[in-house]
Enzyme design. Structure first.
Site, short mmCIF file in Angstrom:
data_model
loop_
_atom_site.label_atom_id
_atom_site.label_comp_id
_atom_site.label_asym_id
_atom_site.label_seq_id
_atom_site.Cartn_x
_atom_site.Cartn_y
_atom_site.Cartn_z
N LEU A 359 0.73 -1.33 -0.08
CA LEU A 359 -0.07 -0.03 0.15
C LEU A 359 0.86 1.11 0.12
O LEU A 359 0.53 2.15 -0.47
CB LEU A 359 -1.09 0.05 1.33
N GLY A 360 1.97 1.29 0.51
CA GLY A 360 2.77 2.43 0.64
C GLY A 360 4.24 2.06 1.25
O GLY A 360 4.21 0.83 1.74
N GLN A 361 5.17 2.94 1.13
CA GLN A 361 6.68 2.63 1.47
C GLN A 361 7.41 3.88 1.90
O GLN A 361 7.19 5.08 1.24
CB GLN A 361 7.43 2.02 0.39
N GLY A 362 8.20 3.87 3.06
CA GLY A 362 8.61 4.98 3.46
C GLY A 362 10.00 4.59 4.42
O GLY A 362 10.42 3.48 4.23
N PHE A 364 10.35 4.34 7.43
CA PHE A 364 10.16 3.42 8.58
C PHE A 364 9.85 1.92 7.94
O PHE A 364 9.86 1.08 8.71
CB PHE A 364 9.22 3.92 9.43
N GLY A 365 9.71 1.92 6.92
CA GLY A 365 9.18 0.45 6.32
C GLY A 365 8.12 0.62 5.29
O GLY A 365 8.01 1.49 4.60
N VAL A 367 3.91 -0.64 4.11
CA VAL A 367 2.75 -1.06 4.50
C VAL A 367 1.95 -2.07 3.39
O VAL A 367 2.16 -1.90 2.58
CB VAL A 367 1.71 0.11 4.65
N LYS A 382 2.03 -2.80 8.90
CA LYS A 382 3.05 -1.93 8.80
C LYS A 382 4.28 -2.62 9.51
O LYS A 382 4.26 -3.12 10.49
CB LYS A 382 2.90 -0.81 9.70
N ASP A 478 4.33 14.78 11.88
CA ASP A 478 4.21 14.35 10.28
C ASP A 478 2.74 14.61 9.76
O ASP A 478 2.69 13.75 8.89
CB ASP A 478 4.96 12.92 10.32
#
Length: 690
Positions: A359-362, A364-365, A367, A382, A478
Site C-alpha cells: 500500500l505504501g513505503q517510506g 520506517f518500512g 505497509v 506496517k 508528520d
C-alpha cells in the site's frame, strides 16, 4: 506434567478419529447480511469503485460519491471462498456438489429517470479480482479479450437493463457462463417485472442450486418498501437450467455481486443478502489420516505426535530466544496490552508480504494490505525496518496509539514481533489516502467540495483530540495528506504515528538530537532553529494540508513567481482574489463562503510566528462556522527569530521528496531558505518516512 501432555494428545487423537468418522454428517453455513454499514468492510471484499454506503452494497458508485457514474464496473464478494464440489470434475458420476440457497433485496435505480444501463449480477468466480475494461456490456464479469474463455471459471445470473445486439430486450434475466452472452435468457416483461422502472422499486431475488440434481432455479418478486416483510417466494421460477458447477467453476470459489454502467447509468444497490450453503467435508484428508490410524495403530500415532510436539517446543524456544527480550518486555508491559498477532497469520494474510499487496513505503518500512481469512477481516500491516532506530520508532508509535480512541484516528488492532521483524496491524482504509485522491486519481474522479470539507473537519477534530483531549498531550510531527486515510464513507482517519511523541508533564515541545523530522512543505519555520516539535508546528502542518485540499496543489508547488503554495495564496488574498486559488477541477462547484473561510484559516495556521497561529479549539469552531476567522494581514508577516548562536546544522527528513535536506544557518542565526534566494540547499539520497 508429562502425563497431562499424553492425556491431551490422546484427547486430540480421539477427536480427530470422531471427526474422520463423521464425514457423512451434513453441515450448513448460514449467513444473513444487512442493513449494511462500514463495519461490513471486514466481511466483504469490496473492489473499487464499489463501496458500502447509504445502507447498501453499492456495486457501482452511488450518486453521493465522488466518482463519475459512467463506464464503471465493480465487484463485492463475501471474504470467504466456498468449496462447491468434491471429487473428480472429469468424472461427473463421482463428483459431489454443494447445494445452496441465496436471496437478496435489490434496488436498481434510474438516475434522473434516464435510460438505465447496464446491469447487475449474482456471481460465482474464482477470485474477487475485477477485470480491467469490464464496464458497459461486460457487467464486471469479463472484458473484450477474455469474454467466452473457459479459463474465466465463472457463472453468473444477470439482471440486464440495456439491450445489446445479442440481448432479447432491455429487461431480462440471464444465465451467463464465462461470458456476457447468456446461455439462457428470459424476458421479465412476461412476469410483469421491471428491473429498473422510473422511481424507486425493490425486488427480491431467490437463487436455489440443487447439487444432487445439478440444477438451478431463479425466482423474482416485487417488494413494496425496503423495510416491508419479505414476500413469499413465487411458485414458478423465472429461469431454470440444468447446471453442473463441477465442470465450470473452480473447486473453491467466491460468491457475490458484480455490476456495470456504460454511457447510460444506474445505481446498483444490494440492501439485504441471505446465504445458506452446504459445507462439503475435506474427504481426502480425512481418509488419509484414517488409513494411517488403522494401519499403524493409535500408540504409534501418539509417539509420532509427541515427537512433533517436542520438536515444535524446541523450535519455538530457539525462535523466541532470537527475539529481542527488551522489545518483548516493553510490548507486554504496555497498558491495555494490544493484541499480539501470530507472524504466520500475518504472513498468510499478505501472501508472504507480496509486493502486489503493498500500500505504501517510506523510511520506517512498508505497509501491506492483508486479509485474515478466518476472521474475514481486512487489515493494513506496517512492517518496520530492522535497524535499532526502527525498533525505537516501533515502540514509540505503539506506546502512543495503543490507547488513542477517536473516530478520526486510524485504529490500531495489534502488533507482532518475530525474529527481529516488527509489525503493527491497523484497520484497513478502503479509500486509501487523501494524497492519492487529490493527486493520483483519475481526472474525472476528483474529490467533490462536500467531501473535502468533511475531510478537513475530521482532521481538525483528530488534531484537537491529540493536543487537548487525550490524557497526554501528543504532537503528531508528520501531519500531511499522505498520512490522512479515508474510510468507506470518505471520513478522515489520521494515521502514521511513527514520528508522534507525547509531551511529558508540563513540557510544550519535543526535541531529538538528530534534528527535525517531518516533510518539507509541512515543517514550521521555527523548527529549523529550535529542533523542537510543538503543537503550534502541528497547526502549521494542518494549515499546509488545508491549503492543499482547497487548492488541489502540493505545498511546495511553484505557481507564477512564487516558490510555495502559501505565498501564492497570500498574494491572492492581498489582491482580494483569494477564490482564484480554489482547485479548478471543482469546476466552480463549491460554496464561496466556505472556500474563503478555509483559505483564510489555512493562511492563519501558516503564520510564520508560532504564537500567532490559532489553537485547535478555535480551528474546529471556525470550520464549523461558529467562530469567525481571525484577521489575516494582506502581506505575509516576516519570520523573526531572536538572535542566538546557531547550531552547526539541522537534518530534516523530507518524506515526499525522499531526500535528506542539510541546511546550514549563517552567522545571523537565520536559515538561508528564508533570507536569500541564493541559499545553497544540498540533497542526498535517503529513505523516506511513511
Amino acid at each position: 506434567m508429562r502425563g497431562q501432555v499424553v492425556w491431551l494428545i490422546g484427547v486430540i487423537i480421539f477427536d480427530l478419529m470422531v471427526a474422520m468418522a463423521d464425514t457423512q454428517t451434513l453441515k450448513i453455513s448460514d449467513f444473513q447480511f444487512g442493513p449494511f454499514d462500514s463495519s461490513y468492510y471486514n466481511t466483504f471484499a469490496v473492489i473499487q469503485p464499489a463501496t458500502i454506503s447509504n445502507g447498501a452494497l453499492q456495486v457501482t458508485p452511488d450518486s453521493i460519491g465522488n466518482f463519475s457514474l459512467s463506464n464503471r464496473s465493480g465487484r463485492i464478494f463475501l471474504n470467504k471462498a466456498f468449496k462447491l464440489w468434491d471429487g473428480d470434475s472429469k468424472n461427473i458420476a463421482t463428483s459431489t456438489l454443494a447445494s445452496f440457497n441465496t436471496s437478496f433485496l435489490i434496488n436498481v435505480f434510474r438516475v434522473s429517470n434516464s435510460v438505465p444501463g447496464e446491469g447487475v449480477t449474482f456471481l460465482i468466480a474464482p477470485d474477487p479480482t475485477l477485470p480491467p475494461g469490464s464496464s458497459g456490456q461486460y457487467l464486471g464479469l469479463t472484458n473484450k479479450s477474455t469474454d467466452g474463455l473457459s479459463s474465466n471459471q465463472l457463472v453468473a445470473i444477470e439482471l440486464d437493463t440495456f439491450k445489446q445486439d445479442f440481448d432479447p430486450d432491455d429487461n431480462h434475466i440471464g444465465l451467463n457462463i464465462n461470458s456476457v452472452r447468456s446461455n439462457k435468457t428470459v424476458s421479465l416483461s412476461e412476469f410483469d417485472i421491471q428491473i429498473a422502472p422510473n422511481g424507486t422499486k425493490f425486488h427480491v431475488v431467490w437463487i436455489q442450486y440443487d447439487g444432487k440434481n445439478k440444477s438451478m432455479q431463479v425466482y423474482m418478486a416485487d417488494q413494496e418498501e425496503q423495510t416491508s416483510p419479505t414476500p413469499s417466494r413465487p411458485s414458478k421460477p423465472v429461469l431454470s437450467a440444468d447446471l453442473d458447477l463441477s465442470s465450470l467453476v473452480k473447486q473453491k470459489s467466491y460468491l457475490g455481486f458484480s455490476a456495470s454502467t456504460g454511457s447510460n447509468v444506474q445505481l446498483n444497490c444490494v440492501l439485504r443478502w441471505n446465504l445458506t450453503i452446504e459445507v462439503l467435508p475435506d474427504g481426502n484428508e480425512g481418509k488419509h489420516w484414517l488409513k494411517i490410524g488403522l494401519a499403524i495403530g493409535v500408540p504409534l500415532v501418539v509417539l509420532l505426535l509427541l515427537g512433533i510436539g517436542g520438536l515444535t517446543c524446541y523450535w519455538y524456544k530457539r525462535r523466541r530466544a532470537r527475539s529481542d527480550p527488551n522489545i518483548l518486555g516493553a510490548l507486554k508491559s504496555l497498558p491495555g496490552t494490544p493484541r499480539e498477532f501470530r507472524f504466520r497469520d500475518l504472513k498468510k494474510a499478505t501472501n508472504n508480504f507480496d509486493d502486489k499487496h503493498k500500500l505504501g513505503q517510506g523510511g520506517f518500512g512498508v505497509v501491506y494490505r492483508g486479509l485474515l481469512q478466518k476472521e474475514s477481516l481486512e487489515i493494513a500491516v506496517k512492517k518496520f525496518s530492522r535497524d535499532i532506530k526502527g525498533k525505537d520508532d516501533f515502540l514509540a508509535e505503539l506506546t502512543i496509539i495503543n490507547r488513542l480512541r477517536h473516530k478520526h484516528l486510524v485504529r490500531l488492532l495489534g502488533w507482532c514481533h518475530k525474529n527481529g521483524m516488527l509489525l503493527l496491524v491497523y484497520d484497513f482504509m478502503p479509500n486509501g489516502s487523501l494524497d492519492t485522491h487529490l493527486f493520483s486519481g483519475p481526472a474525472n474522479a476528483t474529490l467533490n467540495w462536500n467531501l473535502r470539507y468533511q475531510i478537513i473537519s475530521g482532521v481538525a477534530s483528530a488534531l484537537h483530540y491529540l493536543h487537548n483531549e487525550y490524557d497526554q498531550k501528543v504532537v503528531h510531527r508528520d501531519l500531511k495528506a499522505s498520512n490522512i486515510m479515508l474510510d468507506s464513507s470518505f471520513d478522515a482517519r489520521l494515521g502514521d504515528f511513527g514520528l508522534a511523541r507525547a509531551l511529558e508533564n508540563e513540557k510544550t515541545s519535543y526535541a531529538e538530537l538528530e534534528g527535525v523530522p517531518g516533510t518539507m512543505g509541512y515543517i514550521a519555520p521555527e523548527c529549523f532553529h529550535t529542533g523542537k516539535a510543538t503543537r503550534e508546528s502541528d497547526v502549521y502542518a494542518f494549515g499546509a494540508v488545508l491549503l492543499e485540499v482547497v487548492c488541489g496543489q502540493r505545498p511546495w508547488t511553484k505557481i507564477a513567481e512564487f516558490q510555495q503554495l502559501v505565498d501564492w495564496v497570500w498574494w491572492l488574498h492581498r489582491e482580494r482574489r483569494i477564490l482564484e486559488a480554489v482547485d479548478e477541477r471543482l469546476d466552480n462547484d463549491y460554496v464561496d463562503e466556505e472556500a474563503e473561510r478555509l483559505l483564510l484559516l489555512g493562511l492563519a495556521c501558516s503564520h510564520p510566528i508560532a504564537s500567532e497561529r490559532p489553537k485547535t479549539q478555535a480551528i474546529f469552531q471556525i470550520i464549523s462556522g461558529s467562530m469567525a476567522v481571525p484577521h489575516v494581514p494582506p502581506f505575509k508577516p516576516a519570520f523573526v527569530w531572536p538572535s542566538m548562536p546557531p547550531p552547526t546544522s539541522f537534518s530534516i527528513t523530507a518524506s515526499s521528496m525522499a531526500n535528506t535536506v542539510d541546511i546550514t544557518p549563517n552567522s545571523s542565526g537565520w536559515t538561508p531558505r528564508y533570507i536569500s534566494k541564493d541559499a545553497q540547499v544540498e540533497f542526498s539520497d535517503s529513505s523516506s518516512h511513511m
